[in-house]
Enzyme design. Structure first.
Site, PDB file in Angstrom:
ATOM      1  N   PRO A  17      30.336  28.082  39.986  1.00  0.00           N
ATOM      2  CG  PRO A  17      28.505  29.142  39.342  1.00  0.00           C
ATOM      3  CD  PRO A  17      28.870  28.091  39.244  1.00  0.00           C
ATOM      4  CE  LYS A  19      37.692  28.889  46.928  1.00  0.00           C
ATOM      5  NZ  LYS A  19      38.266  30.265  47.883  1.00  0.00           N
TER       6      LYS A  19
HETATM    7  P1  RFL Z   1      37.723  34.419  30.722  1.00  0.00           P
HETATM    8  O1  RFL Z   1      36.988  35.611  32.234  1.00  0.00           O
HETATM    9  O2  RFL Z   1      36.431  33.590  30.130  1.00  0.00           O
HETATM   10  O3  RFL Z   1      38.193  35.107  30.100  1.00  0.00           O
HETATM   11  C1  RFL Z   1      38.763  34.831  28.762  1.00  0.00           C
HETATM   12  C2  RFL Z   1      38.795  36.249  27.834  1.00  0.00           C
HETATM   13  O4  RFL Z   1      39.552  35.135  25.889  1.00  0.00           O
HETATM   14  C3  RFL Z   1      38.585  35.415  24.913  1.00  0.00           C
HETATM   15  N1  RFL Z   1      39.319  34.711  24.212  1.00  0.00           N
HETATM   16  C4  RFL Z   1      39.749  34.937  23.062  1.00  0.00           C
HETATM   17  N2  RFL Z   1      40.498  36.299  22.649  1.00  0.00           N
HETATM   18  C5  RFL Z   1      41.013  35.792  21.612  1.00  0.00           C
HETATM   19  N3  RFL Z   1      40.971  34.625  20.861  1.00  0.00           N
HETATM   20  C6  RFL Z   1      40.034  33.856  20.634  1.00  0.00           C
HETATM   21  N4  RFL Z   1      39.700  32.818  20.278  1.00  0.00           N
HETATM   22  C7  RFL Z   1      39.194  33.772  22.300  1.00  0.00           C
HETATM   23  N5  RFL Z   1      38.617  32.939  22.717  1.00  0.00           N
HETATM   24  C8  RFL Z   1      37.749  33.855  24.275  1.00  0.00           C
HETATM   25  C9  RFL Z   1      37.621  36.149  25.897  1.00  0.00           C
HETATM   26  O5  RFL Z   1      37.173  37.408  24.933  1.00  0.00           O
HETATM   27  C10 RFL Z   1      37.990  36.714  26.983  1.00  0.00           C
HETATM   28  O6  RFL Z   1      37.656  37.680  27.508  1.00  0.00           O
HETATM   29  O7  RFL Z   1      38.353  34.013  31.465  1.00  0.00           O
HETATM   30  P2  RFL Z   1      39.858  33.906  32.725  1.00  0.00           P
HETATM   31  O8  RFL Z   1      40.460  35.295  32.181  1.00  0.00           O
HETATM   32  O9  RFL Z   1      40.697  32.916  32.628  1.00  0.00           O
HETATM   33  O10 RFL Z   1      38.923  34.191  33.880  1.00  0.00           O
HETATM   34  C11 RFL Z   1      38.294  33.136  34.657  1.00  0.00           C
HETATM   35  C12 RFL Z   1      36.872  34.015  34.994  1.00  0.00           C
HETATM   36  O11 RFL Z   1      36.062  34.074  34.536  1.00  0.00           O
HETATM   37  C13 RFL Z   1      36.215  33.327  35.742  1.00  0.00           C
HETATM   38  O12 RFL Z   1      36.289  31.940  36.778  1.00  0.00           O
HETATM   39  C14 RFL Z   1      34.519  33.818  37.033  1.00  0.00           C
HETATM   40  O13 RFL Z   1      34.140  34.178  36.063  1.00  0.00           O
HETATM   41  C15 RFL Z   1      34.705  32.758  37.394  1.00  0.00           C
HETATM   42  N6  RFL Z   1      33.423  32.874  38.503  1.00  0.00           N
HETATM   43  C16 RFL Z   1      33.738  33.327  39.628  1.00  0.00           C
HETATM   44  N7  RFL Z   1      34.768  33.670  40.256  1.00  0.00           N
HETATM   45  C17 RFL Z   1      35.867  33.220  41.398  1.00  0.00           C
HETATM   46  O14 RFL Z   1      36.793  33.820  41.839  1.00  0.00           O
HETATM   47  N8  RFL Z   1      34.156  34.059  42.281  1.00  0.00           N
HETATM   48  C18 RFL Z   1      32.990  34.049  41.897  1.00  0.00           C
HETATM   49  O15 RFL Z   1      32.212  35.137  43.061  1.00  0.00           O
HETATM   50  C19 RFL Z   1      32.805  33.302  40.496  1.00  0.00           C
HETATM   51  N9  RFL Z   1      31.554  33.808  40.049  1.00  0.00           N
HETATM   52  C20 RFL Z   1      32.043  32.634  38.679  1.00  0.00           C
HETATM   53  C21 RFL Z   1      30.942  33.362  39.395  1.00  0.00           C
HETATM   54  C22 RFL Z   1      31.158  32.816  36.940  1.00  0.00           C
HETATM   55  C23 RFL Z   1      30.342  32.865  36.820  1.00  0.00           C
HETATM   56  N10 RFL Z   1      29.613  32.115  35.095  1.00  0.00           N
HETATM   57  C24 RFL Z   1      28.553  32.952  34.521  1.00  0.00           C
HETATM   58  C25 RFL Z   1      30.482  31.258  34.696  1.00  0.00           C
HETATM   59  C26 RFL Z   1      29.588  33.185  39.016  1.00  0.00           C
HETATM   60  C27 RFL Z   1      29.030  33.151  37.958  1.00  0.00           C
HETATM   61  C28 RFL Z   1      28.105  33.289  37.221  1.00  0.00           C
HETATM   62  C1  PHB Z   2      28.280  36.910  43.225  1.00  0.00           C
HETATM   63  O1  PHB Z   2      28.474  36.527  41.913  1.00  0.00           O
HETATM   64  O2  PHB Z   2      28.609  38.336  43.797  1.00  0.00           O
HETATM   65  C2  PHB Z   2      29.086  35.523  43.119  1.00  0.00           C
HETATM   66  C3  PHB Z   2      29.001  34.521  42.604  1.00  0.00           C
HETATM   67  C4  PHB Z   2      29.367  33.119  43.340  1.00  0.00           C
HETATM   68  C5  PHB Z   2      29.649  33.060  44.601  1.00  0.00           C
HETATM   69  C6  PHB Z   2      29.531  34.053  45.625  1.00  0.00           C
HETATM   70  C7  PHB Z   2      29.155  35.483  45.051  1.00  0.00           C
HETATM   71  O3  PHB Z   2      29.643  31.683  45.150  1.00  0.00           O
END
Ligand code: RFL
Ligand code: PHB
Length: 392
Positions: free
Chosen positions: A292, A296
């Site tokens: 993260p 991206k």
């Molecule tokens: P998701 O969000 O994981 O959604 C997938 C959905 O599919 C469901 N699913 C199923 N449904 C039916 N049958 C199955 N067998 C299934 N298996 C799973 C799930 O329940 C879920 O609802 O993927 P998607 O849509 O591709 O989105 C991706 C984003 O969520 C992810 O890339 C971001 O959260 C990453 N990320 C960040 N991205 C950014 O662009 N900017 C950020 O600032 C940023 N910060 C972060 C992040 C991810 C983090 N974590 C927790 C890994 C910060 C963190 C801490």
């Molecule tokens: C956020 O959760 O606000 C977040 C996560 C990863 C980043 C920036 C912001 O790189």
């Protein structure tokens, strides 16, 4: 039941694709394993690229975003005890938009409900069938009943642990992976952010990040080890450790309070090639994961969806041709690898690795000092951070 596109997963990629297809007059059904409330309870991304915002605008659902998002003209990097600002606005003429993934998801869910499109929540045992034939279908269980959805295409938007990629034979794709030897411990708290803009901090004790969701809600992260248990981190321990990793004047200004969410996320880089197999497309976290640090993940999910919506619209509007569909995987992957590269580099430069040592620490500080002092290096950083342009 029959639809044109079966979308697996109601995360940001599945919901955004659903709206893009609806706008193009293409029928789609979303099948999601969890409840809508559960999907909304996951606290994840905070920073949106211009391309992501533009898609929401183009769908006519950016009203709340424009009211509530926090636009920033820069980000701060902290290292060797001092803060340095990268003036993104001046360098590349763009802004950083802070608006939580939860809010993006809520806006998309509301838009989907308003147009009456079908999302099946709490679907169990989702399985994909005949993805390499002309008539793929999805089976699932809902309220104890076995059901079937026939379709022209399946969009695998079900995240890293989903059923879509798992449905492919191992010979159909190659994976590229790097697992980092640490995680991020994240805390959400109703306290004002320590700073107006984000602070990414390099420190001998490990990385820290100060982010926010609003003027009264902060999101903070600290690097932790992968095998740590979140229960071992009391709020007090977290605030103490966060403050230690920030320059003194920031630590002194920090307002702390009870956490409303606390979780540990492992960090990995992962890419699947190709992103299409027959009539199955992978999009978002189902196809790639980035640490993260570069913010991206959600933004790459949005660019995949943009290319996929473009390809499917071309198919249905141009006499069912595969011209754009055949381009989908390569087009996505060109952008994906650049973001994977940036996220890996920024992660490597900001975190403490087991072998960093005193020498590695000085090398990181020297690279950061170069980055903030060279206009060219700062501009390259800014260009990647706000997001590289889409191809079509
Ligand atoms: P998701 O969000 O994981 O959604 C997938 C959905 O599919 C469901 N699913 C199923 N449904 C039916 N049958 C199955 N067998 C299934 N298996 C799973 C799930 O329940 C879920 O609802 O993927 P998607 O849509 O591709 O989105 C991706 C984003 O969520 C992810 O890339 C971001 O959260 C990453 N990320 C960040 N991205 C950014 O662009 N900017 C950020 O600032 C940023 N910060 C972060 C992040 C991810 C983090 N974590 C927790 C890994 C910060 C963190 C801490
Ligand atoms: C956020 O959760 O606000 C977040 C996560 C990863 C980043 C920036 C912001 O790189």
């Amino acid at each position: 039941m029959k639809t044109q596109v079966a979308i697996i997963g109601a995360g940001p990629s599945g919901l955004l694709l659903g709206q893009r297809l609806h706008q193009a007059g293409i029928d789609a059904v979303i099948i999601e394993r969890k409840s809508a409330d559960y999907v909304l309870s996951r606290i994840r991304a905070g920073v949106l690229e211009r391309g992501t915002v533009a898609q929401l605008e183009q769908l006519g659902i950016a009203g709340r975003l424009h009211e509530q998002a926090l636009p920033h003209d820069g980000v701060e990097l902290s290292f060797a005890g001092a803060r340095h600002r990268i003036d993104i606005g001046t360098l590349v003429g763009k802004q950083v938009i802070v608006y939580g993934q939860t809010e993006v998801t809520r806006d998309l869910m509301e838009a989907r409900a308003a147009c009456g499109a079908l999302t099946i929540y709490e679907a169990d045992d989702v399985e994909l069938h005949d993805v390499d034939g002309a008539a793929p279908w999805v089976s699932y269980r809902k309220d104890g009943q076995s059901l079937r959805l026939d379709c022209d295409f399946i969009a695998g938007c079900d995240g890293f642990h989903g059923a879509s990629r798992a449905a492919l034979p191992a010979s159909a794709f190659k994976t590229y992976e790097k697992v980092y030897p640490f995680g991020w411990l994240g805390v959400l708290a109703d306290v004002p952010p320590v700073s107006h803009e984000l602070i990414y901090a390099n420190h001998e004790r490990g990385f820290a990040l100060c982010s926010m969701r609003s003027h009264t809600r902060s999101r903070y992260y600290i690097q932790c080890s992968v095998d740590e248990k979140v229960e071992a981190w009391s709020d007090d321990l977290f605030w103490e450790e966060l403050k230690r990793r920030l320059p003194q004047e920031a630590a002194e200004k920090m307002i702390t309070g009870p956490s409303i969410e606390k979780s540990i996320a492992p960090l990995r880089s992962f890419v699947v090639e190709p992103m299409r197999f027959g009539r199955l497309f992978l999009a978002g976290d189902a196809a790639h994961i980035v640490p993260p640090t570069g913010a991206k993940g959600l933004n790459l999910a949005a660019s995949d969806v943009h290319y996929l919506a473009h390809a499917l619209t071309d198919f249905y509007q141009q006499g069912r041709r595969f011209t754009e569909i055949d381009q989908y995987s390569a087009r996505c992957l060109r952008r994906v690898w650049k973001a994977v590269r940036f996220s890996w580099w920024f992660t490597t430069m900001m975190h403490r690795f087991p072998d960093t040592g005193d020498f590695g620490q000085r090398i990181q500080e020297a690279e950061l000092a170069y980055l903030v002092s060279s206009e060219h290096a700062s501009a390259a950083f800014a260009e990647n951070y706000v997001g590289l342009p889409y191809e079509v």
